[in-house]
Design a protein around this motif. Structure first.
Motif, PDB file in Angstrom:
ATOM      1  N   THR A  95     -13.696  11.054   4.702  1.00 55.01           N
ATOM      2  CA  THR A  95     -14.110  12.398   4.282  1.00 55.01           C
ATOM      3  C   THR A  95     -12.928  13.359   4.166  1.00 55.01           C
ATOM      4  OG1 THR A  95     -14.565  13.019   6.570  1.00 55.01           O
ATOM      5  CG2 THR A  95     -16.402  12.156   5.287  1.00 55.01           C
ATOM      6  N   ASP A  96     -11.725  12.857   4.367  1.00 57.51           N
ATOM      7  CA  ASP A  96     -10.518  13.677   4.214  1.00 57.51           C
ATOM      8  C   ASP A  96     -10.106  13.625   2.745  1.00 57.51           C
ATOM      9  OD1 ASP A  96      -7.963  14.753   4.099  1.00 57.51           O
ATOM     10  OD2 ASP A  96      -7.376  13.932   6.044  1.00 57.51           O
ATOM     11  N   PHE A  97     -10.536  14.598   1.979  1.00 63.12           N
ATOM     12  CA  PHE A  97     -10.351  14.556   0.539  1.00 63.12           C
ATOM     13  C   PHE A  97      -8.887  14.676   0.120  1.00 63.12           C
ATOM     14  CE2 PHE A  97     -14.734  15.928   1.217  1.00 63.12           C
ATOM     15  CZ  PHE A  97     -15.361  14.845   0.620  1.00 63.12           C
ATOM     16  N   ARG A  98      -8.083  15.372   0.901  1.00 59.70           N
ATOM     17  CA  ARG A  98      -6.646  15.443   0.585  1.00 59.70           C
ATOM     18  C   ARG A  98      -6.030  14.048   0.699  1.00 59.70           C
ATOM     19  NH1 ARG A  98      -3.216  20.086   3.045  1.00 59.70           N
ATOM     20  NH2 ARG A  98      -3.701  21.055   1.077  1.00 59.70           N
ATOM     21  N   PHE A  99      -6.384  13.330   1.744  1.00 66.75           N
ATOM     22  CA  PHE A  99      -5.885  11.961   1.915  1.00 66.75           C
ATOM     23  C   PHE A  99      -6.380  11.066   0.774  1.00 66.75           C
ATOM     24  CE2 PHE A  99      -6.464   7.631   3.553  1.00 66.75           C
ATOM     25  CZ  PHE A  99      -5.155   7.325   3.823  1.00 66.75           C
TER      26      PHE A  99
END
Length: 48
Positions: A34-38
């Motif tokens: 859920t870490d969209f930057r990653f």
């Protein structure tokens, strides 16, 4: 010593592919999913 005919023959390239697959699996099974930057950063790895 082995003859290198293509870059896929390089042991370091093979190890990098294994590492990329591991990172991809971890990112699917941990809160990183859920870490969209990653997720944006690993998009170039879609050749897995």
């Amino acid at each position: 010593m082995a003859t290198i005919k293509r870059f896929e023959d390089l042991e370091i390239w093979q190890e990098a592919r294994k590492l990329a697959r591991e990172i991809h699996q971890i990112s699917l099974t941990t809160p990183l999913k859920t870490d969209f930057r990653f997720q944006q950063q690993k998009k170039p790895l879609h050749g897995l």
